[in-house]
Design a protein around this motif. Structure first.
Motif, PDB file in Angstrom:
ATOM      1  N   TRP A 282      68.982  25.836  50.977  1.00  0.00           N
ATOM      2  CA  TRP A 282      68.517  24.728  51.819  1.00  0.00           C
ATOM      3  C   TRP A 282      68.327  23.482  50.972  1.00  0.00           C
ATOM      4  O   TRP A 282      67.519  22.648  51.304  1.00  0.00           O
ATOM      5  CB  TRP A 282      67.146  25.043  52.404  1.00  0.00           C
ATOM      6  N   ASP A 283      68.995  23.379  49.849  1.00  0.00           N
ATOM      7  CA  ASP A 283      68.602  22.374  48.853  1.00  0.00           C
ATOM      8  C   ASP A 283      68.641  20.931  49.351  1.00  0.00           C
ATOM      9  O   ASP A 283      68.100  20.045  48.725  1.00  0.00           O
ATOM     10  CB  ASP A 283      69.411  22.530  47.568  1.00  0.00           C
ATOM     11  N   ASP A 284      69.238  20.709  50.504  1.00  0.00           N
ATOM     12  CA  ASP A 284      69.262  19.343  51.014  1.00  0.00           C
ATOM     13  C   ASP A 284      67.947  18.954  51.686  1.00  0.00           C
ATOM     14  O   ASP A 284      67.722  17.807  51.993  1.00  0.00           O
ATOM     15  CB  ASP A 284      70.442  19.171  51.997  1.00  0.00           C
ATOM     16  N   ASN A 285      67.077  19.915  51.930  1.00  0.00           N
ATOM     17  CA  ASN A 285      65.863  19.569  52.652  1.00  0.00           C
ATOM     18  C   ASN A 285      64.654  20.328  52.123  1.00  0.00           C
ATOM     19  O   ASN A 285      64.209  21.311  52.688  1.00  0.00           O
ATOM     20  CB  ASN A 285      66.057  19.847  54.147  1.00  0.00           C
ATOM     21  N   MET A 286      64.118  19.810  51.024  1.00  0.00           N
ATOM     22  CA  MET A 286      62.992  20.493  50.379  1.00  0.00           C
ATOM     23  C   MET A 286      61.673  20.304  51.127  1.00  0.00           C
ATOM     24  O   MET A 286      60.655  20.843  50.735  1.00  0.00           O
ATOM     25  CB  MET A 286      62.836  19.986  48.941  1.00  0.00           C
ATOM     26  N   VAL A 351      66.862  38.033  46.776  1.00  0.00           N
ATOM     27  CA  VAL A 351      66.730  37.032  47.833  1.00  0.00           C
ATOM     28  C   VAL A 351      66.665  35.655  47.202  1.00  0.00           C
ATOM     29  O   VAL A 351      66.020  35.476  46.167  1.00  0.00           O
ATOM     30  CB  VAL A 351      65.469  37.268  48.709  1.00  0.00           C
ATOM     31  N   GLY A 352      67.327  34.692  47.794  1.00  0.00           N
ATOM     32  CA  GLY A 352      67.333  33.368  47.196  1.00  0.00           C
ATOM     33  C   GLY A 352      67.371  32.238  48.197  1.00  0.00           C
ATOM     34  O   GLY A 352      68.204  32.239  49.099  1.00  0.00           O
ATOM     35  N   LEU A 353      66.434  31.301  48.033  1.00  0.00           N
ATOM     36  CA  LEU A 353      66.517  30.040  48.782  1.00  0.00           C
ATOM     37  C   LEU A 353      67.070  28.967  47.852  1.00  0.00           C
ATOM     38  O   LEU A 353      67.489  27.909  48.297  1.00  0.00           O
ATOM     39  CB  LEU A 353      65.131  29.613  49.266  1.00  0.00           C
ATOM     40  N   GLY A 354      67.050  29.283  46.538  1.00  0.00           N
ATOM     41  CA  GLY A 354      67.525  28.308  45.561  1.00  0.00           C
ATOM     42  C   GLY A 354      68.525  28.910  44.603  1.00  0.00           C
ATOM     43  O   GLY A 354      68.739  28.376  43.520  1.00  0.00           O
ATOM     44  N   ALA A 355      69.097  30.020  44.943  1.00  0.00           N
ATOM     45  CA  ALA A 355      70.167  30.629  44.131  1.00  0.00           C
ATOM     46  C   ALA A 355      71.092  31.350  45.087  1.00  0.00           C
ATOM     47  O   ALA A 355      70.631  31.996  46.031  1.00  0.00           O
ATOM     48  CB  ALA A 355      69.582  31.615  43.128  1.00  0.00           C
ATOM     49  N   LYS A 356      72.384  31.207  44.855  1.00  0.00           N
ATOM     50  CA  LYS A 356      73.337  31.822  45.786  1.00  0.00           C
ATOM     51  C   LYS A 356      73.794  33.161  45.205  1.00  0.00           C
ATOM     52  O   LYS A 356      74.173  33.252  44.042  1.00  0.00           O
ATOM     53  CB  LYS A 356      74.542  30.881  45.987  1.00  0.00           C
TER      54      LYS A 356
END
Ligand code: CTP
Length: 449
Positions: A282-286, A351-356
């Motif tokens: 979601w890195d476009d919307n922190m 699980v990752g919100l900041g790693a793919k």
């Protein structure tokens, strides 16, 4: 001997079915009736069949018209059956006029008059009391609920409540619902059940309040972030005589369920390792809630209920140890790898919100492994793979819409049939997941990377 074959679901067997079977039988000397399997019906979107396949087979047999009853389990089976049983006539009701002309290549196709004014759909509708549901929390997740509920019988989504009245008003306009409520207290007298889709930290109070008001509860996953609280809530639900269910959509998806029962039946031997991964950048919307530590943001809370599911379902709730390895940012885990050690196996989730990561699920056993490609949490395809590649098998399924319909259907079915827990996600499994979230919160066996 002239052989006739006909097919149907034969749910809530009625006069229309009797007439059809009698007419089909009169066309020849021997009647074969194909009754759809439960999974075949689910896969073709027929989610509301009341009688299970055994009941439906028994009902067809009891008519006395069928000389043989077979199960229809896959698309294309009709051609196979016609050839296998050396069938002369394929008969079906006139509501299918033209649809089976392609079978003329294999036998005679006869469309028989359909009995007017009766159908299983109509009987199901007449005998169903709609469960009235109110939505609590009108955010991104809740937006999928009304359209998914619309394809499930027996549910009436009455309206919605949100802490922000503008959001709930927009929501009901958009979703064409009847009513917004200014508080949950105002909603309770109008509903039998609630669907809670608010931020994680508000779940506990909202669930408790709804249960105390004797409302059935379907709550978004993760239900709560603490095992003790999960136990307390399930006990409260039992005491109040209502259902509490965690809305883990993967748990209710037909393909995932089939995969679980196949593996439990030993198709890959004994499970020794499970690797499950899920990431969502979601890195476009922190500024989203997912990144806010004060609102229990982070990868574990946001995503781990899905990869934990196959692990808990197949390896159980009694792991020996659990360790977390996390990359942190602003107080939340942007990435976590969690390792669960069992007496006879080891499992890992990522699980990752900041790693793919490669979002697949691999279940390794002593005889082979199951491979479910990304997005495995919306399972529609998997493979069983073996040393001898000739043994490999591929399985394809339907995943309809947003996939919430399966959990909604189970929720309604549990309520209507007075079942207070679902085998697809047992209470102890939900509790185990909440306990794991609790261990993560307490930074038990936690290493920052
Ligand atoms: N049938 C019929 N007359 C009816 C209902 C069904 O002749 N009033 C026939 C269908 O055309 C089919 C067979 O019965 O050949 C089995 O149909 P099935 O789909 O099981 O029954 P329906 O009542 O149509 O079920 P539903 O409403 O779930 O579609």
């Amino acid at each position: 001997m002239k052989k006739v074959i006909t097919y149907g679901t034969y749910d809530l067997l009625h006069q229309g079915h009797l007439n059809l079977l009698r007419r089909a039988k009169e066309l020849g000397d021997y009647l074969i009736v194909g009754v759809t399997s439960d999974s075949f019906d689910k896969n073709r979107g027929k989610l509301n069949v009341r009688n299970n396949v055994l009941e439906r087979v028994e009902a067809v047999k009891a008519t006395g018209y069928a000389d043989e009853v077979i199960i229809e389990d896959y698309v294309g089976q009709k051609i196979d059956d016609i050839q296998k049983y050396d069938v002369d006539i394929f008969a079906i009701g006139s509501d299918w006029e033209g649809k089976f002309d392609y079978l003329n290549e294999y036998c005679n196709v006869v469309y028989l008059p359909r009995t007017q004014g009766i159908s299983s759909t109509q009987l199901r509708a007449e005998s169903t009391i709609d469960v009235r549901v109110g939505i609590i929390g009108c955010g991104r997740v809740a937006q999928r609920f009304p359209s998914e509920a619309a394809v499930v019988n027996g549910i009436n989504v009455i309206g919605a409540y949100d802490i922000n009245p503008h959001i709930s008003e927009e929501f009901i306009k958009e979703e064409k619902l009847e009513k917004t409520f200014s508080s949950v207290e105002e909603m309770y007298p109008c509903v039998d059940a609630v669907y809670i889709a608010t931020p994680h930290l508000s779940h506990y109070e909202l669930i408790k309040d709804a249960l105390e008001n004797k409302k059935h509860v379907l709550v978004e996953t993760p239900m709560v972030l603490d095992g003790e609280k999960a136990i307390e809530l399930f006990e409260l639900a039992e005491k109040q005589g209502v259902l509490l269910m965690e809305a883990n959509k993967t748990a209710h998806c037909p393909a995932f369920n089939h995969l679980m029962v196949m593996i439990k039946s030993g198709v890959i031997g004994e499970v020794v390792d499970i690797d499950a991964s899920l990431s969502k950048l979601w890195d476009d919307n922190m500024s989203l809630r997912e990144f806010d530590s004060s609102q229990a943001g982070g990868s574990m809370y946001e995503l781990a209920s899905y990869p934990l599911l196959p692990i808990i379902k197949l390896m159980g709730i009694n792991y020996d140890s659990i360790r977390f390895f996390s990359r942190m940012y602003n107080g939340i885990d942007m990435y976590t790898k969690c390792i669960l050690q069992y007496p006879k196996g080891v499992c890992a989730l990522k699980v990752g919100l900041g790693a793919k990561t490669e979002g697949n699920l691999i279940i390794s056993g002593t005889k082979g492994y199951a491979y479910v490609p990304a997005p495995w949490w919306k399972t529609d395809y998997f493979e069983l793979r073996y040393e001898d590649q000739n043994q490999n098998k591929k399985f394809f399924y339907q995943w309809d819409g947003f996939g919430l319909r399966y959990e909604i259907q189970e929720f309604i079915s549990c309520i209507v049939n007075h079942r207070f827990s679902s085998a697809r996600l047992k209470r102890e499994e939900s509790i185990a997941m909440a306990e794991i979230m609790g261990k993560f919160r307490e930074r038990d066996n936690f290493i920052e990377i």
